[in-house]
Design a protein around this motif. Structure first.
Motif, PDB file in Angstrom:
ATOM      1  N   PHE A  50      35.596  35.880  30.309  1.00 42.08           N
ATOM      2  CA  PHE A  50      35.448  34.955  31.437  1.00 42.08           C
ATOM      3  C   PHE A  50      35.723  35.672  32.751  1.00 42.08           C
ATOM      4  N   TYR A  51      36.767  36.514  32.773  1.00 40.36           N
ATOM      5  CA  TYR A  51      37.176  37.193  34.005  1.00 40.36           C
ATOM      6  C   TYR A  51      36.664  38.637  34.060  1.00 40.36           C
ATOM      7  N   ALA A  52      35.557  38.933  33.353  1.00 40.91           N
ATOM      8  CA  ALA A  52      35.037  40.301  33.272  1.00 40.91           C
ATOM      9  C   ALA A  52      34.826  40.927  34.657  1.00 40.91           C
ATOM     10  N   VAL A  53      34.489  40.122  35.649  1.00 38.71           N
ATOM     11  CA  VAL A  53      34.257  40.672  36.994  1.00 38.71           C
ATOM     12  C   VAL A  53      35.522  41.340  37.544  1.00 38.71           C
ATOM     13  N   HIS A  54      36.686  40.954  37.034  1.00 41.28           N
ATOM     14  CA  HIS A  54      37.947  41.544  37.513  1.00 41.28           C
ATOM     15  C   HIS A  54      38.443  42.688  36.627  1.00 41.28           C
ATOM     16  N   ARG A  55      37.604  43.210  35.702  1.00 40.50           N
ATOM     17  CA  ARG A  55      38.152  44.131  34.690  1.00 40.50           C
ATOM     18  C   ARG A  55      38.710  45.436  35.264  1.00 40.50           C
ATOM     19  N   GLU A  56      38.288  45.816  36.465  1.00 42.78           N
ATOM     20  CA  GLU A  56      38.838  47.043  37.072  1.00 42.78           C
ATOM     21  C   GLU A  56      40.103  46.783  37.893  1.00 42.78           C
ATOM     22  N   ARG A  57      40.465  45.520  38.065  1.00 42.50           N
ATOM     23  CA  ARG A  57      41.617  45.199  38.925  1.00 42.50           C
ATOM     24  C   ARG A  57      42.924  45.429  38.162  1.00 42.50           C
ATOM     25  N   PRO A  58      44.010  45.805  38.852  1.00 42.59           N
ATOM     26  CA  PRO A  58      45.277  46.117  38.178  1.00 42.59           C
ATOM     27  C   PRO A  58      45.880  44.928  37.438  1.00 42.59           C
ATOM     28  N   PHE A  59      45.538  43.714  37.856  1.00 44.01           N
ATOM     29  CA  PHE A  59      46.141  42.530  37.232  1.00 44.01           C
ATOM     30  C   PHE A  59      45.318  41.978  36.066  1.00 44.01           C
TER      31      PHE A  59
END
Ligand code: ATP
Ligand code: MG
Length: 139
Positions: A50-59
């Motif tokens: 669901f949150y794949a767009v954030h996969r490079e983010r530290p959190f």
């Protein structure tokens, strides 16, 4: 194209603390109609999708663990100008910066455990709604 639907999830912290009813009341009183609703618990893997767009983010890993830590309540909502009006109703991502009277100001505990999700575009509202409800009866 602007549509009149958005997608939301009441997140694990708000569900666990018994705020679902108050949050749904605020959503309805703001003029949104519930088109689809259910209560489910995601696996960490599915939260990650669901949150794949954030996969490079530290959190990202912490977010996946948190979003799979308990039941959530995903919903498809309808109202004129749904996406923008709903983002206004929930307030800023960080509750410390959320306006008075917004759902996150009232119920969020932290920037991560921030009570509720709201789609950020018509396109994502459709993708996210289908993530939870596609294949079920018509909505
Ligand atoms: P949402 O997509 O859940 O509606 P949003 O669009 O306001 O929230 P995003 O930038 O898309 O914010 O972040 C998605 C989610 O990731 C946030 O709602 C929050 O739970 C978590 N998050 C965002 N930024 C941080 C951060 N700096 N630290 C920890 N968690 C964060
Ligand atoms: Mg977002």
């Amino acid at each position: 194209m602007t549509t009149n639907r958005t997608f939301t999830m009441i997140k694990p912290d708000a569900v666990a603390e018994g705020h679902s009813g108050s949050i749904i009341k605020m959503i309805e009183e703001a003029g949104f109609r519930i088109i689809a609703v259910k209560k489910v618990q995601l696996t960490a893997e599915r939260a990650g999708q669901f949150y794949a767009v954030h996969r490079e983010r530290p959190f990202y890993q912490a977010l996946c663990d948190y979003m799979s830590s308990g039941p959530i309540i995903p919903m498809i909502l309808e109202k004129d100008n749904a996406v923008a009006d709903f983002r206004k109703l929930i307030g800023a991502t960080n509750p410390a910066q959320a306006e008075e009277g917004t759902i996150r100001k009232l119920f969020a505990k932290s920037i991560e455990a921030n009570a509720i999700h709201g789609s950020d575009s018509d396109e994502n509202a459709k993708i996210e709604g289908d993530f939870f409800f596609a294949g079920l009866e018509q909505y």
